[in-house]
Design a protein around this motif. Structure first.
Motif, PDB file in Angstrom:
ATOM      1  N   SER A 179       0.836  -1.197   0.000  1.00 53.03           N
ATOM      2  CA  SER A 179       0.000   0.000   0.000  1.00 53.03           C
ATOM      3  C   SER A 179       0.877   1.257   0.000  1.00 53.03           C
ATOM      4  N   LEU A 180       2.059   1.151   0.586  1.00 53.07           N
ATOM      5  CA  LEU A 180       3.005   2.272   0.541  1.00 53.07           C
ATOM      6  C   LEU A 180       3.472   2.531  -0.890  1.00 53.07           C
ATOM      7  N   VAL A 181       3.868   1.455  -1.575  1.00 50.72           N
ATOM      8  CA  VAL A 181       4.377   1.609  -2.941  1.00 50.72           C
ATOM      9  C   VAL A 181       3.263   2.084  -3.877  1.00 50.72           C
ATOM     10  N   ASP A 182       2.025   1.627  -3.642  1.00 53.54           N
ATOM     11  CA  ASP A 182       0.899   2.103  -4.443  1.00 53.54           C
ATOM     12  C   ASP A 182       0.779   3.618  -4.365  1.00 53.54           C
ATOM     13  N   ARG A 183       1.030   4.157  -3.181  1.00 51.80           N
ATOM     14  CA  ARG A 183       0.898   5.607  -3.018  1.00 51.80           C
ATOM     15  C   ARG A 183       2.145   6.337  -3.507  1.00 51.80           C
ATOM     16  N   LEU A 184       3.309   5.689  -3.361  1.00 50.41           N
ATOM     17  CA  LEU A 184       4.546   6.325  -3.832  1.00 50.41           C
ATOM     18  C   LEU A 184       4.541   6.459  -5.355  1.00 50.41           C
ATOM     19  N   LYS A 185       3.777   5.594  -6.020  1.00 51.58           N
ATOM     20  CA  LYS A 185       3.708   5.630  -7.483  1.00 51.58           C
ATOM     21  C   LYS A 185       3.258   6.995  -7.985  1.00 51.58           C
ATOM     22  N   ASN A 186       2.415   7.691  -7.173  1.00 51.09           N
ATOM     23  CA  ASN A 186       1.932   9.015  -7.581  1.00 51.09           C
ATOM     24  C   ASN A 186       3.029  10.061  -7.535  1.00 51.09           C
ATOM     25  N   VAL A 187       4.095   9.756  -6.817  1.00 53.52           N
ATOM     26  CA  VAL A 187       5.107  10.770  -6.549  1.00 53.52           C
ATOM     27  C   VAL A 187       6.249  10.723  -7.565  1.00 53.52           C
ATOM     28  N   GLY A 188       6.690   9.539  -7.939  1.00 56.82           N
ATOM     29  CA  GLY A 188       7.817   9.447  -8.867  1.00 56.82           C
ATOM     30  C   GLY A 188       7.905   8.071  -9.476  1.00 56.82           C
TER      31      GLY A 188
END
Lengths: 317, 305
Positions: A179-188
């Motif tokens: 779930s962390l990586v899913d959200r980090l995808k929006n950043v870079g």
């Protein structure tokens, strides 16, 4: 070239509930590679720029009455779509359940037959489910079996994909990481992954406008292990990681966020333990999934599953 | 080293702790009507105001009062204002929600390079941090001078979900939407005129659930651009609409439309040091949209003084 075998009920469950959902998400095309002792599902072993995955099973765990023969040292490999394989297996399973007959067995075999509306015979992996009253046959299209040279190349790539990282850290909560990586995808799009011998896993995304980092500390370490210097405990995650890299007690690599997200889909195989490590010389980011023998905390050595993520830039190493 | 030591001596302008990331993300998402949106943050001893605007015709403000935070330490003089990408602020905050509902985030401004710093507080065996670049404002945002008309402002309150639905229905005529309020019989009308005509009436006496409140002493009618009106409700998260709160619409001088939404920023079931625990009334983020009326419409009201 001949191959036929019956699925064990454990084997059907393992593939249906755990592995095929995960393999399907890794890519629409994988190689099924059968040897005298093992059955393997391999993704991207010939490609340099995708997530490689190797799922290997001892033949006994998936099959009984396993018969294989080929002129190439009894090795057979072909390409197959895991989604189609899964569909065939599921319907075979449904038929087996409906027949209400424990003796109904699912057999698979390699066949060559004329597809409807075609004049050239094509290879298939055929599922035959025989109950007391009915028998159902399903054909899953596969590629032409790989040539002797291609199988050799596949075996070489497989051998090369076995080198273990010196240090592996255990990620306790894969769902959280997902779930962390899913959200980090929006950043870079690019993620820097650093792993220290102290048991720290540090993920870092940096663009011109935002920097995001996440650090997991005091993870269980397998392999080369060191104690973190007490003097650095109050420093930021970034500076601690940088100092550890300088002391050769950590490695860092850059990987594609997409690749990491994809490898996290292997979560659906429900592994009991997950380890992350960086291969020697920063060649790749390796993710190793471990499975326990049901009802124990002992590693099941008849199943092995790991992924290798290509490195975008050699980073510190 | 000396510069960072000096910086460490001076407390930052703001340190605050937030335990309801989800509510905060909801509130900020409500004003995120397009991608690549810039926001202005204004800090004060009362809280944080996030301001977003577009083409001088639409402005939104999210009021995050200090009571919404577990800790709110404000040390600046004046009211620091800075610009930042709203996308990154929302996405950055949202990353923290991956760690679970009990996560507490510290928001700090400024960081060593004037960034907005977000980081976890007391997170076991690890940390999550983010630094978002801010920019110095080069333009002063247009001041939406909202003046109510007369002693009793012309206004009505309708359930947020209902308002959103009505505005969505007005999409097909598109172009411009007229809002008409009339005292007798008390009624609010939305009229769409573009590819076709569509009229939605909210008669006050029809149902007590329809218009929760209605204040209108004389008839007014103003036109608004559909895309601006749509922006005021289109991004309210579904979870917020389920709270079943009302949105208040007020028409001010010159037809300026003010729309107020309420978004709950409390963690359900968790007592809060500032609020009483019954429904946590103080843990609400106020969102205000201002939409300018279109000019030169033939049926603009005559008696608007």
């Amino acid at each position: 070239m001949k191959f036929k075998a019956f699925f064990t009920s454990d084997g059907v469950n393992l593939l249906d509930k755990r592995f095929l959902p995960a393999l399907d998400k890794l890519g629409r095309l994988c190689h099924m590679y059968l040897t005298r002792d093992h059955a393997m599902f391999l993704h991207n072993l010939f490609a340099a720029d995708g997530v490689q995955s190797v799922a290997q099973f001892k033949k006994e765990i998936l099959f009984r009455d396993y018969r294989i023969s080929s002129q190439n040292d009894d090795r057979i490999a072909f390409a197959i779509d895991p989604a189609l394989l899964h569909r065939a297996l599921r319907s075979a399973l449904t038929i087996q359940l409906q027949s209400g007959d424990d003796t109904a067995a699912i057999q698979i075999k390699l066949v060559k037959k004329l597809p409807a509306g075609s004049r050239n015979p094509a290879p298939f992996l055929t599922f035959e489910t025989k109950g007391m009253r009915s028998a159902v046959v399903q054909d899953v299209p596969i590629s032409k079996p790989l040539s002797r040279a291609d199988v050799l190349q596949l075996q070489t790539a497989l051998d090369a994909a076995q080198d273990l990282p010196q240090t592996l850290v255990q990620v306790p909560d894969l769902a959280q990481l997902q779930s962390l990586v899913d959200r980090l995808k929006n950043v870079g799009d690019v993620l820097t992954v650093a792993i220290t011998q102290y048991g720290d896993l540090h993920l870092h995304v940096s663009t011109s406008l935002i920097t995001v980092g996440s650090e997991f500390r005091e993870l269980r370490v397998l392999g080369v292990h060191a104690n973190a210097p007490a003097s650095e405990q109050n420093l930021s995650a970034l500076s601690r990681t940088a100092m550890a890299i300088q002391r050769d007690e950590a490695q860092s690599v850059q990987v594609s966020m997409k690749h990491l997200a994809k490898s996290l889909q292997c979560h659906s195989a429900k592994p009991d333990c997950v380890f992350y490590g960086i291969a020697p010389q920063g060649a790749c980011l390796t993710v190793i999934f471990q499975f326990f023998i049901p009802g124990t905390r002992l590693m099941d050595k008849s199943i092995s599953f790991h992924c290798r993520l290509p490195v975008l830039d050699s980073g510190s190493s | 080293m000396s510069s960072s030591a000096a910086a460490a001596d001076d407390p930052p302008d703001l340190i605050c702790h937030l335990d309801s990331i989800h509510g905060m993300v909801d509130a900020l998402t409500s004003v995120r009507w397009k991608r690549h949106q810039d926001a202005v943050l204004e800090l004060s001893e009362h809280g944080i105001v996030v301001i977003v605007e577009e083409s001088g015709c639409l402005q939104a403000k999210v009021y995050l009062k200090r009571e919404l935070f577990l800790v709110y330490e404000y040390a600046a003089e004046g009211r620091p204002r800075f610009g930042m990408s709203l996308d990154l602020f929302v996405d950055g905050l949202n990353i923290f929600s991956a760690l679970g509902p009990a996560t507490v985030v510290e928001i700090r401004y400024p960081g060593p390079d004037m960034e907005l710093i977000l980081k976890t507080v007391d997170f076991p065996n690890g940390s999550l941090y983010a630094a978002i670049r801010t920019r110095i404002l080069d333009t002063i945002s247009w001041d939406y001078n909202f003046e109510p008309t007369g002693n009793v402002p012309i206004s009505f309150t309708v359930k947020s979900a209902l308002l959103k639905e009505a505005i969505e229905d007005l999409e097909w005529p598109g172009s411009s939407i007229q809002i008409v309020l009339q005292p007798d019989p008390p009624c609010v009308t939305f009229k769409g005129d573009g590819h076709g005509e569509l009229q939605i009436d909210f008669p006050y006496y029809a149902s007590t659930d329809l218009l929760i409140a209605f204040q209108c002493s004389r008839q007014v009618a103003y036109w608004y651009k559909y895309k601006f009106l749509r922006a005021t409700t289109s991004n309210i998260p579904a979870g917020v609409l389920k709270d079943n709160r009302g949105s208040k619409l007020t028409i001010g001088r010159g037809g300026m439309l003010k729309i107020q939404h309420l978004v709950s920023v409390g963690r359900p079931g968790v007592p809060h040091p500032y609020g009483d625990n019954v429904g946590q009334p103080s843990r609400i983020a106020y969102i205000e949209f201002y939409v300018k009326a279109e000019e030169e419409q033939e049926d603009a009201p005559i008696n608007d003084s």
